[in-house]
Design an enzyme around this catalytic site. Structure first.
Site, mmCIF file in Angstrom:
data_model
loop_
_atom_site.group_PDB
_atom_site.id
_atom_site.type_symbol
_atom_site.label_atom_id
_atom_site.label_comp_id
_atom_site.label_asym_id
_atom_site.label_seq_id
_atom_site.Cartn_x
_atom_site.Cartn_y
_atom_site.Cartn_z
ATOM 1 N N LYS A 73 0.944 -1.223 0.126
ATOM 2 C CA LYS A 73 -0.062 0.124 -0.029
ATOM 3 C C LYS A 73 0.611 1.174 0.051
ATOM 4 O O LYS A 73 0.386 2.237 -0.467
ATOM 5 C CB LYS A 73 -0.904 0.082 1.228
ATOM 6 C CG LYS A 73 -2.140 -0.875 1.059
ATOM 7 C CD LYS A 73 -3.194 -0.803 2.291
ATOM 8 C CE LYS A 73 -4.477 -1.149 2.098
ATOM 9 N NZ LYS A 73 -5.332 -1.052 3.373
ATOM 10 N N ASP A 109 -10.196 3.214 2.259
ATOM 11 C CA ASP A 109 -10.431 2.599 3.568
ATOM 12 C C ASP A 109 -11.189 3.582 4.603
ATOM 13 O O ASP A 109 -12.215 3.489 5.332
ATOM 14 C CB ASP A 109 -9.071 2.057 4.251
ATOM 15 C CG ASP A 109 -8.542 1.104 3.382
ATOM 16 O OD1 ASP A 109 -9.546 0.157 3.093
ATOM 17 O OD2 ASP A 109 -7.402 0.664 3.327
HETATM 18 P P1 NAD Z 1 -1.079 -2.536 10.897
HETATM 19 O O1 NAD Z 1 -0.154 -3.665 10.880
HETATM 20 O O2 NAD Z 1 -0.797 -1.510 9.763
HETATM 21 O O3 NAD Z 1 -1.453 -1.759 12.294
HETATM 22 C C1 NAD Z 1 -1.410 -2.439 13.478
HETATM 23 C C2 NAD Z 1 -1.811 -1.417 14.483
HETATM 24 O O4 NAD Z 1 -2.360 -2.301 15.798
HETATM 25 C C3 NAD Z 1 -0.682 -0.642 15.169
HETATM 26 O O5 NAD Z 1 -1.224 0.673 15.402
HETATM 27 C C4 NAD Z 1 -0.083 -1.373 16.319
HETATM 28 O O6 NAD Z 1 0.373 -0.460 17.238
HETATM 29 C C5 NAD Z 1 -1.511 -1.937 16.957
HETATM 30 N N1 NAD Z 1 -1.406 -3.135 17.699
HETATM 31 C C6 NAD Z 1 -0.922 -4.483 17.517
HETATM 32 N N2 NAD Z 1 -0.664 -5.097 18.521
HETATM 33 C C7 NAD Z 1 -1.181 -4.475 19.347
HETATM 34 C C8 NAD Z 1 -1.396 -4.706 20.926
HETATM 35 N N3 NAD Z 1 -1.249 -5.993 21.469
HETATM 36 N N4 NAD Z 1 -1.765 -3.796 21.678
HETATM 37 C C9 NAD Z 1 -1.989 -2.447 21.053
HETATM 38 N N5 NAD Z 1 -1.885 -2.136 20.036
HETATM 39 C C10 NAD Z 1 -1.419 -3.301 18.884
HETATM 40 O O7 NAD Z 1 -2.430 -3.096 10.548
HETATM 41 P P2 NAD Z 1 -3.954 -2.449 9.842
HETATM 42 O O8 NAD Z 1 -3.488 -2.947 8.369
HETATM 43 O O9 NAD Z 1 -3.913 -1.061 10.277
HETATM 44 O O10 NAD Z 1 -4.898 -3.546 10.528
HETATM 45 C C11 NAD Z 1 -5.447 -3.484 11.505
HETATM 46 C C12 NAD Z 1 -6.630 -4.023 11.687
HETATM 47 O O11 NAD Z 1 -7.760 -3.659 10.932
HETATM 48 C C13 NAD Z 1 -6.686 -5.607 11.423
HETATM 49 O O12 NAD Z 1 -7.336 -6.492 12.160
HETATM 50 C C14 NAD Z 1 -7.304 -5.676 10.095
HETATM 51 O O13 NAD Z 1 -7.926 -6.803 9.635
HETATM 52 C C15 NAD Z 1 -8.214 -4.458 10.138
HETATM 53 N N6 NAD Z 1 -8.692 -3.942 8.782
HETATM 54 C C16 NAD Z 1 -9.867 -3.764 8.571
HETATM 55 C C17 NAD Z 1 -10.296 -3.228 7.417
HETATM 56 C C18 NAD Z 1 -12.011 -3.243 7.333
HETATM 57 O O14 NAD Z 1 -12.354 -2.789 5.944
HETATM 58 N N7 NAD Z 1 -12.734 -3.284 8.055
HETATM 59 C C19 NAD Z 1 -9.607 -2.471 6.609
HETATM 60 C C20 NAD Z 1 -8.032 -2.669 7.032
HETATM 61 C C21 NAD Z 1 -7.875 -3.434 8.057
#
Ligand code: NAD
Length: 287
Positions: A73, A109
């Site tokens: 991305k 998103d």
């Molecule tokens: P990413 O890896 O870019 O970011 C991860 C985030 O989670 C960071 O802010 C990190 O600090 C935090 N994090 C991870 N483990 C943690 C913990 N134990 N305690 C506190 N914070 C923690 O991931 P992303 O792409 O932003 O995805 C995050 C979530 O969003 C995922 O579950 C993904 O499936 C979901 N998502 C949903 C949609 C949707 O359309 N609904 C779209 C994108 C992502």
């Protein structure tokens, strides 16, 4: 599908890895078929190393466009001709549109999330939002919320490798939008309590609540949640995360990540085809 594809059918891709589990091919192909649109959508296992060639293939093969997901991305921005204002601010792209060889990157998103709130009858414009997270999903939501007119944003993240992202997001929002953003450490529970108390909505934008963290929640103290607060989660597997269970028990309106998923796809669909995705039909079919 076989009956539908001819020499005229236009191709739309999805470039990510791992990708075979994605619902997007089903979502878009069913929507094309329903509306009688002559497009086909296929997933391609593409990582950072192949990405430059894959983007060149969009031009060479005259694809109508592509979705882009992890780990591509951010990197894809380097290979495109133009970025939408939101994609420029987020520094990431999930949708590429090919207009006669000119490739424009968009990020849907954040618009998907904001649209999912509207669909749930939640109005956050002019109000305050508290959000946990600083990764891809949370950053897109923060930037779009600020662009759409959310008045204040309190962003919480733990001090991990994503914290610097949040520093960047806060400074961009404060410089380029009318929204006032502030950053806190997620471990600072007293600030979390205060910021939530002054907010209309709390959003979990982290992966906490999804496998392997399905038994965890970014909020564990139910007294932080009052019934007028809306609680939204980006996670949609499971449909009801620990956070949403806690929120419902406190009488809050609870919104999972399915709407965001659906509406980010609908926004991309419209960018490629100029037509509205038959969202109700797709919702019934997939969820
Ligand atoms: P990413 O890896 O870019 O970011 C991860 C985030 O989670 C960071 O802010 C990190 O600090 C935090 N994090 C991870 N483990 C943690 C913990 N134990 N305690 C506190 N914070 C923690 O991931 P992303 O792409 O932003 O995805 C995050 C979530 O969003 C995922 O579950 C993904 O499936 C979901 N998502 C949903 C949609 C949707 O359309 N609904 C779209 C994108 C992502």
């Amino acid at each position: 599908m076989a009956e539908r594809i001819t020499g005229y059918t236009e191709l739309i891709g999805l470039m990510a890895t791992p990708i075979r589990h994605s619902l997007s091919p089903t979502m878009h192909n069913e929507a094309f078929a329903k509306l009688g649109l002559d497009y086909a959508y296929l997933a391609f296992e593409v990582g950072n190393e192949e990405l430059k060639d894959a983007v060149q293939a969009i031009r060479a093969l005259k694809l109508r466009g592509s979705n882009v997901s992890m780990p591509n991305k951010k990197l894809v921005c380097e290979y495109l001709d133009k970025l939408s204002p939101a994609a420029e601010l987020v520094g990431a792209v999930n949708t590429v549109v090919n207009d006669n060889g000119v490739l424009t990157g968009h990020i849907t998103d954040g618009t998907g999330f904001m649209r999912s709130l509207i669909e749930a009858d939640v109005d956050v414009i002019g109000k305050k939002m508290t959000i946990a997270g600083a990764g891809g999903a949370a950053t897109a939501i923060c930037i779009q919320a600020a662009l759409d007119g959310v008045k204040e944003l309190a962003i919480f993240n733990r001090k991990d490798e994503f914290y610097e992202n949040a520093v960047r997001t806060v400074s961009i929002i404060n410089e380029k939008t009318d929204c006032k953003a502030t950053l806190f450490d997620l471990d600072d529970t007293e600030s979390l309590r205060t910021e939530i108390a002054n907010s209309a909505i709390f959003v979990n934008g982290t992966g906490v609540g999804m496998k392997p963290l399905q038994d965890e929640s970014v909020i564990t103290d139910p007294t932080m949640l009052r019934p007028e607060l809306v609680v939204a989660d980006v996670v949609y597997i499971p449909r009801k995360t620990k956070l949403l269970e806690l929120a419902e028990a406190q009488g809050c309106k609870a919104i999972n990540g399915l709407g965001m998923m659906l509406w980010q796809g609908a926004a991309a669909f419209e960018l490629w085809t100029g037509k509205e995705m038959p969202v109700e039909y797709i919702k019934e079919l997939l969820f």
